[in-house]
Write an enzyme that holds these catalytic residues in place. Structure first.
Site, PDB file in Angstrom:
ATOM      1  N   HIS A   1     -14.854  31.156  21.125  1.00 40.36           N
ATOM      2  CA  HIS A   1     -13.400  31.349  21.064  1.00 40.36           C
ATOM      3  C   HIS A   1     -12.879  30.965  19.695  1.00 40.36           C
ATOM      4  O   HIS A   1     -13.271  29.957  19.115  1.00 40.36           O
ATOM      5  CB  HIS A   1     -12.665  30.648  22.205  1.00 40.36           C
TER       6      HIS A   1
ATOM      7  N   ASP B   1     -13.365  22.367  17.641  1.00 36.14           N
ATOM      8  CA  ASP B   1     -13.005  23.189  18.814  1.00 36.14           C
ATOM      9  C   ASP B   1     -12.019  24.256  18.412  1.00 36.14           C
ATOM     10  O   ASP B   1     -10.818  24.023  18.430  1.00 36.14           O
ATOM     11  CB  ASP B   1     -12.425  22.295  19.910  1.00 36.14           C
TER      12      ASP B   1
ATOM     13  N   GLU C   1      -8.509  31.325  24.655  1.00 36.16           N
ATOM     14  CA  GLU C   1      -9.375  30.517  25.536  1.00 36.16           C
ATOM     15  C   GLU C   1      -8.635  29.279  25.999  1.00 36.16           C
ATOM     16  O   GLU C   1      -8.719  28.884  27.161  1.00 36.16           O
ATOM     17  CB  GLU C   1     -10.650  30.116  24.778  1.00 36.16           C
ATOM     18  N   GLU C   2      -7.900  28.665  25.078  1.00 36.86           N
ATOM     19  CA  GLU C   2      -7.274  27.367  25.368  1.00 36.86           C
ATOM     20  C   GLU C   2      -6.117  27.468  26.360  1.00 36.86           C
ATOM     21  O   GLU C   2      -5.634  26.455  26.838  1.00 36.86           O
ATOM     22  CB  GLU C   2      -6.801  26.699  24.062  1.00 36.86           C
TER      23      GLU C   2
ATOM     24  N   ASP D   1     -19.296  26.886  22.018  1.00 34.51           N
ATOM     25  CA  ASP D   1     -17.989  26.227  22.001  1.00 34.51           C
ATOM     26  C   ASP D   1     -18.189  24.747  21.697  1.00 34.51           C
ATOM     27  O   ASP D   1     -18.655  23.995  22.549  1.00 34.51           O
ATOM     28  CB  ASP D   1     -17.310  26.427  23.366  1.00 34.51           C
TER      29      ASP D   1
ATOM     30  N   HIS E   1      -8.906  18.199  20.692  1.00 34.97           N
ATOM     31  CA  HIS E   1      -7.551  18.703  20.958  1.00 34.97           C
ATOM     32  C   HIS E   1      -6.463  17.896  20.252  1.00 34.97           C
ATOM     33  O   HIS E   1      -5.341  17.797  20.738  1.00 34.97           O
ATOM     34  CB  HIS E   1      -7.275  18.781  22.476  1.00 34.97           C
TER      35      HIS E   1
END
Ligand SMILES: [Zn+2]
Length: 462
Positions: free
Chosen positions: A253, A265, A306-307, A335, A421
């Site tokens: 992603h 990420d 994706e998130e 990922d 994140h």
């Protein structure tokens, strides 16, 4: 020679006693071409794109759009047939933190949370509980409710959507939902409304709700947010068709969260997939640059959104016919491959794909463990559809155990990725050595599976 070798390997798959050995020589040129500097160059591009676009590369925002254009241009230049695949996704974004002020009752800013899909508005009105049950699960709970007031309701029993629906129908200009007050449900909480609400909706801790209920003061409630749908896109790059009519789908992603640049990420997985695609083309592998097409077509995918719920990968799967799904020999997902406190983890999926990775790490003498295939990334829709799926992972917010630290080094008791994140998921949040190890493993697996005419034939466990 190649066909005979595959026949031997395919025969060995069902005999656990026969040690399988990765065919290292066959992928050596590609692994030599995939360098740490090559992968880090892509990450530096993603970092720069984030910096130029408000610090993130989140779906529906310019940082992701520019990332998509960037990888598409490089893949096209390398000779791939590149296309964008557009789709819609639900979108909610706060322009400013929520406001809730009441005379004499202070609330800490970070204990106040806007519910996702809240409406926008700036209301000053009395806070009033429903006349019936404070849970507000029935329309009748709002009998005699003062239109124009802010409804003060308790979390629990029914959905947020139900409570807010009844409150808005009774004329509430806003809704404050306080936590239930039962064990584990007292503090600040996050919530999501199934549909966009017509009025502002915030959540507060139980004790704050109790004080508002007692005082029923005039409060100011303000939410400044945007809801709706936005479009985003996957980038798909195809090599030419091989002899089997099958495809090996290799994805990562490309979007991140709004909180930061998303370099581990998932700039890391994206960089590995991009580097593999470019170096394969450069070597004439995968049927580009004058080379012979491998047995299976290789399709590289850079998933969007994706998130926000694996939207891009789901969309791609749904766009495939039953017959096209049947022609997917393998789906690989990458990922988070450069975690700063890393593990070297292989998806615990179908034996044949996991074995390609396991044999590779065994052949070069690197410790590798396994990770269960959960639903949290883009392999999941394909795995649920019964398509053979695998991948690599170096860890996210989970805490590294003593055992894991003993196997892979790093620090026990700390997350694999302490910046997961967050704004600090930048270029400094990468272990370049493990990222390069993962890139070589990925390149080996892509080429091995692309050349294997038997790939995907063992959908049932042997
Ligand atoms: Zn991710």
């Amino acid at each position: 020679m190649s066909a005979a070798r595959h026949a031997v390997l395919a025969g060995a798959l069902c005999l656990a006693a026969v040690p399988a050995v990765a065919d290292m020589a066959a992928t050596e040129a590609l692994r030599d071409a995939v360098t740490e500097d090559g992968v880090m160059t892509h990450l530096r591009s993603f970092q720069r794109i984030a910096e130029e676009n408000g610090g993130n590369r989140a779906a529906g925002r310019p940082g992701h759009e520019q990332s998509a254009d960037h990888v598409a241009a490089m893949l096209e230049e390398a000779g791939y047939a590149v296309r964008f695949e557009e789709f819609e996704f639900p979108f909610f974004e706060e322009n400013a933190p929520p406001v809730l002020t009441a005379p004499g009752i202070a609330i800490e800013r970070d204990l106040l949370r806007t519910l996702a899909n809240s409406g926008s508005g700036d209301v000053t009105a009395p806070a009033v509980p429903p006349s019936g049950s404070p849970l507000a699960c029935e329309a009748s709970d709002f009998q005699g409710f003062t239109r124009g007031a802010v409804a003060l309701v308790q979390r629990g029993t029914c959905t947020f959507q139900t409570k807010v629906g009844h409150a808005a129908a009774a004329g509430a200009k806003g809704v404050v939902i306080y936590n239930e007050g039962t064990e584990g449900r007292t503090g600040a909480f996050r919530g999501q409304l199934g549909d966009p609400a017509p009025v502002p909706v915030v959540g507060v801790p139980a004790d704050y709700g109790a004080r508002l209920r007692e005082a029923r003061p005039e409060i100011r409630l303000a939410v400044d947010a945007r809801t709706g749908t936005r479009s985003s896109r996957n980038v798909l790059a195809d090599g030419p068709e091989g002899t089997t009519g099958k495809t090996v789908l290799v994805g990562a992603h490309l979007d991140g969260v709004p909180e930061g640049p998303g370099i581990n990420d998932n700039g890391s997985g994206s960089a590995v997939v991009l580097e593999t695609a470019l170096r394969m083309a450069g070597l004439g592998e995968g049927g580009l640059g004058g080379g012979e097409p491998p047995a299976n077509r290789v399709r590289f995918a850079f998933w969007g959104a994706e998130e926000v719920g694996l939207v891009g990968s789901r969309h791609h799967l749904q766009s495939l016919t039953e017959e096209e799904r049947g022609r997917l020999a393998a789906v690989l997902n990458f990922d988070m491959l450069g975690s700063p406190n890393p593990g070297r983890l292989i998806y615990d999926g179908p034996a044949a794909i996991a074995r390609v990775f396991r044999d590779y790490f065994a052949s070069i003498g690197l410790e590798a463990g396994s990770t269960p295939m959960r639903g949290g990334s883009d392999h999941a829709p394909f795995a649920r559809a019964g398509i053979p799926t695998g991948g690599l992972y170096t860890g996210a917010g989970e805490i590294k155990s003593e055992e894991s630290a003993a196997r892979f080094g790093g620090t026990a008791g700390q997350p694999y990725d302490p910046c997961y994140h967050q704004a600090c998921d930048d270029l400094t949040n990468i272990d370049a050595t493990v990222l390069h190890q993962m890139a070589d493993a990925a390149a080996h697996a892509v080429l091995t599976l692309a050349r294997d005419p038997e790939a995907g034939k063992d959908r049932e466990p042997s």
